[in-house]
Structure formats: C-alpha cells, structure tokens
Design an enzyme around this catalytic site. Structure first.
Site, PDB file in Angstrom:
ATOM      1  N   TYR A 119      17.285   2.807  -2.838  1.00  0.00           N
ATOM      2  CA  TYR A 119      17.327   2.933  -4.594  1.00  0.00           C
ATOM      3  C   TYR A 119      18.783   4.669  -5.128  1.00  0.00           C
ATOM      4  O   TYR A 119      19.440   4.729  -5.668  1.00  0.00           O
ATOM      5  CB  TYR A 119      16.370   3.628  -4.910  1.00  0.00           C
ATOM      6  CG  TYR A 119      14.983   3.038  -5.638  1.00  0.00           C
ATOM      7  CD1 TYR A 119      14.696   1.739  -5.120  1.00  0.00           C
ATOM      8  CD2 TYR A 119      13.947   3.437  -6.640  1.00  0.00           C
ATOM      9  CE1 TYR A 119      13.868   1.085  -5.323  1.00  0.00           C
ATOM     10  CE2 TYR A 119      12.805   2.113  -6.551  1.00  0.00           C
ATOM     11  CZ  TYR A 119      12.597   1.291  -6.398  1.00  0.00           C
ATOM     12  OH  TYR A 119      12.597   0.274  -6.103  1.00  0.00           O
ATOM     13  N   LYS A 166       7.199   1.814   7.697  1.00  0.00           N
ATOM     14  CA  LYS A 166       7.196  -0.025   7.686  1.00  0.00           C
ATOM     15  C   LYS A 166       7.742   0.409   9.185  1.00  0.00           C
ATOM     16  O   LYS A 166       8.668  -0.948   9.828  1.00  0.00           O
ATOM     17  CB  LYS A 166       7.467  -0.918   7.238  1.00  0.00           C
ATOM     18  CG  LYS A 166       8.005  -2.263   7.469  1.00  0.00           C
ATOM     19  CD  LYS A 166       5.910  -2.896   7.960  1.00  0.00           C
ATOM     20  CE  LYS A 166       6.279  -4.071   7.990  1.00  0.00           C
ATOM     21  NZ  LYS A 166       4.500  -4.806   8.601  1.00  0.00           N
ATOM     22  N   ASP A 198       2.326  -2.495   4.015  1.00  0.00           N
ATOM     23  CA  ASP A 198       1.120  -3.752   3.804  1.00  0.00           C
ATOM     24  C   ASP A 198      -0.443  -3.393   4.069  1.00  0.00           C
ATOM     25  O   ASP A 198      -0.725  -3.788   3.126  1.00  0.00           O
ATOM     26  CB  ASP A 198       2.440  -5.134   4.663  1.00  0.00           C
ATOM     27  CG  ASP A 198       2.307  -4.395   5.879  1.00  0.00           C
ATOM     28  OD1 ASP A 198       2.648  -3.665   6.660  1.00  0.00           O
ATOM     29  OD2 ASP A 198       2.593  -5.269   6.633  1.00  0.00           O
ATOM     30  N   ASP A 222       7.761   3.364  -4.904  1.00  0.00           N
ATOM     31  CA  ASP A 222       7.549   2.791  -6.478  1.00  0.00           C
ATOM     32  C   ASP A 222       6.869   1.590  -6.939  1.00  0.00           C
ATOM     33  O   ASP A 222       5.871   1.764  -7.423  1.00  0.00           O
ATOM     34  CB  ASP A 222       8.796   2.599  -7.078  1.00  0.00           C
ATOM     35  CG  ASP A 222       9.119   2.004  -7.861  1.00  0.00           C
ATOM     36  OD1 ASP A 222       8.834   2.694  -8.944  1.00  0.00           O
ATOM     37  OD2 ASP A 222      10.493   1.141  -8.592  1.00  0.00           O
ATOM     38  N   ASP A 226       2.924   1.704  -8.966  1.00  0.00           N
ATOM     39  CA  ASP A 226       2.409   0.483 -10.056  1.00  0.00           C
ATOM     40  C   ASP A 226       0.875   0.131  -9.264  1.00  0.00           C
ATOM     41  O   ASP A 226      -0.314  -0.307 -10.437  1.00  0.00           O
ATOM     42  CB  ASP A 226       3.653   0.264  -9.573  1.00  0.00           C
ATOM     43  CG  ASP A 226       4.388  -0.065 -11.658  1.00  0.00           C
ATOM     44  OD1 ASP A 226       4.630   1.378 -11.091  1.00  0.00           O
ATOM     45  OD2 ASP A 226       4.813  -0.562 -12.047  1.00  0.00           O
TER      46      ASP A 226
END
Ligand code: ATP
Length: 328
Positions: A119, A166, A198, A222, A226
């Site tokens: 980002y 990851k 994951d 992020d 959600d």
C-alpha cells in the site's frame, strides 16, 4: 483543550459524523473541534481531495475524527495515514447481543501495520502490459507494530497474539515480519503463535474463537479486518483507530456507501464505537466504557437502523445511545 480535526467527508460519512458529535456533546469533554473538508466533494470544489489547509489543520491537532470518503480514499485517508505516520491500525471485531451475526462471543482485535507493504503505492508500468508493485517491509516497521500488538494485549488483559503472514512464499518480506514478531514475542508474557494468512482466513470463518489479538502487515490486515467485520454483523459495526507517535486518526472501517447515502439510514454504530476508541486514547476510560455500554444496550434492544433489521434513522439511533448515557 484537545484540538480535534473533524472531517465528515462524503456520503454517509457526513451522516454518521453527526451521530458521533451528538454523543460527544452529551459528554461535554474539553475538546475543541475544527471542521475541515476532504474527499470527492472537496476534489470537485478545490481540485484536491485532501486540500492543503485540511492537512495543515490535521497536523495542528492531536487527533482526526473522520467520517468516510468515496472514490478519493487513496488520496485522502490512505495519504493521511502516511502523512501523520499513524503506523498502527486497530480494528476490533466483536459480536454484540441482539445483532444477527455468524458467531456469538467473538472478540478479536486486529492490529494492522499501516505504513508499509504494497500500500506504499510504489507501482510502475514497466512496459506495455506489465505493471509492478514494490512491497516494502522493514525491521523497524515490523518491530514497532509487533510491540504495539503485545502492549495492547498486555493493557487489555488479552491472552494471545497471533501473527499472520505468508512467509513460505514471500520469504524475504513476510519472512522478516515473522522473524521479528517471534523475537518481540520473547519479551512478553503473552502467548504467541503465527499462521499463514490463507489458513488463518479459514480458521477465522470456522473457528474465530482461536483468535484474540491478530498482528499483520498492511494489505493482509485490510482484507482480514473486513472478513472479521463480516463475522460479527457487518461494516456498520466496525470501528477503527490509526495510532502514531504524535497523531491519531479515528474512522469507521466502512466507506461512503453511495447506495444508502442521503437517506439518513446509515448505521451510526461503527462511528460511535470509533468515538469511544478516541475517548480511550485521550484517557477518558470511564466515558469510553459508558458509550460502549450504551450502544451495546441499544443494539440488544433492537433499536437499530435497517441494515440490522430495525427501522430507526441514523440520528434516532444515536439519540437512543445518548438517552442511555443520560440515564447512567
Ligand atoms: P466506498 O466506495 O466509499 O468504499 P462502498 O459502497 O464500496 O463505498 P462501503 O461504504 O464500505 O463500500 O459499503 C459496503 C456495503 O456496506 C454497502 O452496501 C453499504 O451500504 C454497506 N454499509 C457500509 N457502511 C454501512 C453503515 N454504516 N450502515 C449501513 N450499511 C453500511
């Protein structure tokens, strides 16, 4: 007097910010509010989504109370987080009585690194049809976010910190993040474990109770926040705080919700919970707890906006919260 920049922004941002102000007025704390513009409408008016005066004002204040912006989010809120170096984004996900959600008794705090990772916006078109993005992860960035997560766990009496990454694929960037989290964990008397991102998404959906505090890098944070909001009743209930050394920004997780904007039916809960986070940040612990309690009671009584199955308008629900506060 604590100076707060208030940025309503666009769409439902302008509606829910009034709900926050109603609650704050009721508490009459020593805050000075300075209202400033930013977002899509500011862009139309001034040609800049984050006008210079707004940014300057934010830098003069101790905190920013932010509604939501639409298409210009990257130029406004993402930029503000970088400009004000609010390196930690705290996003609690909690299930409330009376709110239809996938699971009860979920109470997770996601601590998302806010200044690094993909980002950072270091994206380039290197040739026709080929674009690249650079993922920046630093030891300093990992250390301060890991420490922040453990300090939060300690302060709130939480049992475990879980790092999400990851590292099996992104060996350098996620590898560094995992290594630093493991190092920092040794300094604290708080349980620590780590999962691949994951697998963690699957665990969150199937068994969210295994999480307490989650710490992760910017983009994973992020997405996962959600997901977590979806477990406990949706975006209308998800608050957040961006904390730095010098500044703090308080904003609900949701955006400007153009589909319901202007109707006065946005759920003010996320914004009110965000306001409680701001109160706690300034040391008003009792007031923050009262606001949360008031909202919890209003939710439990089903006095809600249509997204949660009720029939109240935004400000009517906010007024219900204020009525509870008056009764304490
Ligand atoms: P933006 O482009 O500003 O991000 P969006 O619609 O893509 O807007 P959100 O604003 O986050 O993203 O909204 C996603 C969905 O959640 C929409 O259907 C919206 O109506 C709903 N929603 C978000 N916030 C609220 C809220 N406070 N009350 C009720 N519904 C909400």
């Amino acid at each position: 007097m604590n100076r707060i920049t208030v940025i309503p922004g666009d769409g439902i941002g302008k509606e829910v910010i009034n709900a926050a102000m109603l609650v704050l007025e009721e508490l009459s704390l020593p805050f000075e509010y300075v209202w400033m513009e930013a977002g899509d409408e500011a862009y139309e008016k001034y040609g800049k989504a984050l006008p210079d005066e707004t940014l300057e004002e934010c830098k003069k204040s101790k905190a920013v109370l932010f509604g939501a912006v639409g298409e210009t989010a990257a130029d406004v809120i993402v930029r503000l987080r970088f400009e004000l170096e609010t390196f930690a984004n705290i996003r609690p996900a909690k299930s409330y009585r009376g709110v239809k959600c996938l699971y009860d008794n979920v109470d997770i705090v996601i601590v998302r690194e806010n200044t690094e990772c993909l980002y950072k916006g270091l994206e380039f078109e290197v040739a026709e049809g080929i674009a690249e993005g650079i993922r920046v992860i630093t030891r300093k960035g990992c250390e301060r976010i890991a420490r922040f997560a453990f300090e939060l766990a300690k302060r709130e009496g939480r049992k475990r910190v879980t790092a999400l990454h990851k590292a099996n694929v992104m060996k350098k960037t996620c590898g560094l993040f995992r290594e630093v989290c493991r190092e920092v964990a040794k300094e604290y008397d708080v349980e620590f474990n780590d999962y691949y991102i994951d697998a963690a998404c699957m665990y969150l959906v199937m068994d969210p109770w295994r999480f307490d505090v989650i710490v992760t890098t910017n983009m994973f944070g992020d997405i996962v926040s959600d997901l977590a909001a979806g477990l406990v009743g949706g975006l209308g209930l998800a608050p957040s705080a961006n904390i730095g050394e010098k500044y703090a920004i308080f904003e609900p997780v949701h955006g400007s919700a153009p589909d319901i904007a202007g109707k006065g039916i946005a759920n003010p809960s996320a914004m009110i919970l965000t306001t409680a986070m701001m109160l706690r940040h300034f040391g008003y612990l009792e007031e923050a707890a009262k606001v949360e309690k008031a909202l919890e009671e209003v939710l439990a009584e089903g006095k809600t906006t249509p997204d949660l199955g009720g029939n109240l308008k935004t400000m009517e629900m906010a007024q219900e919260v204020v009525n509870k506060l008056k009764s304490y």
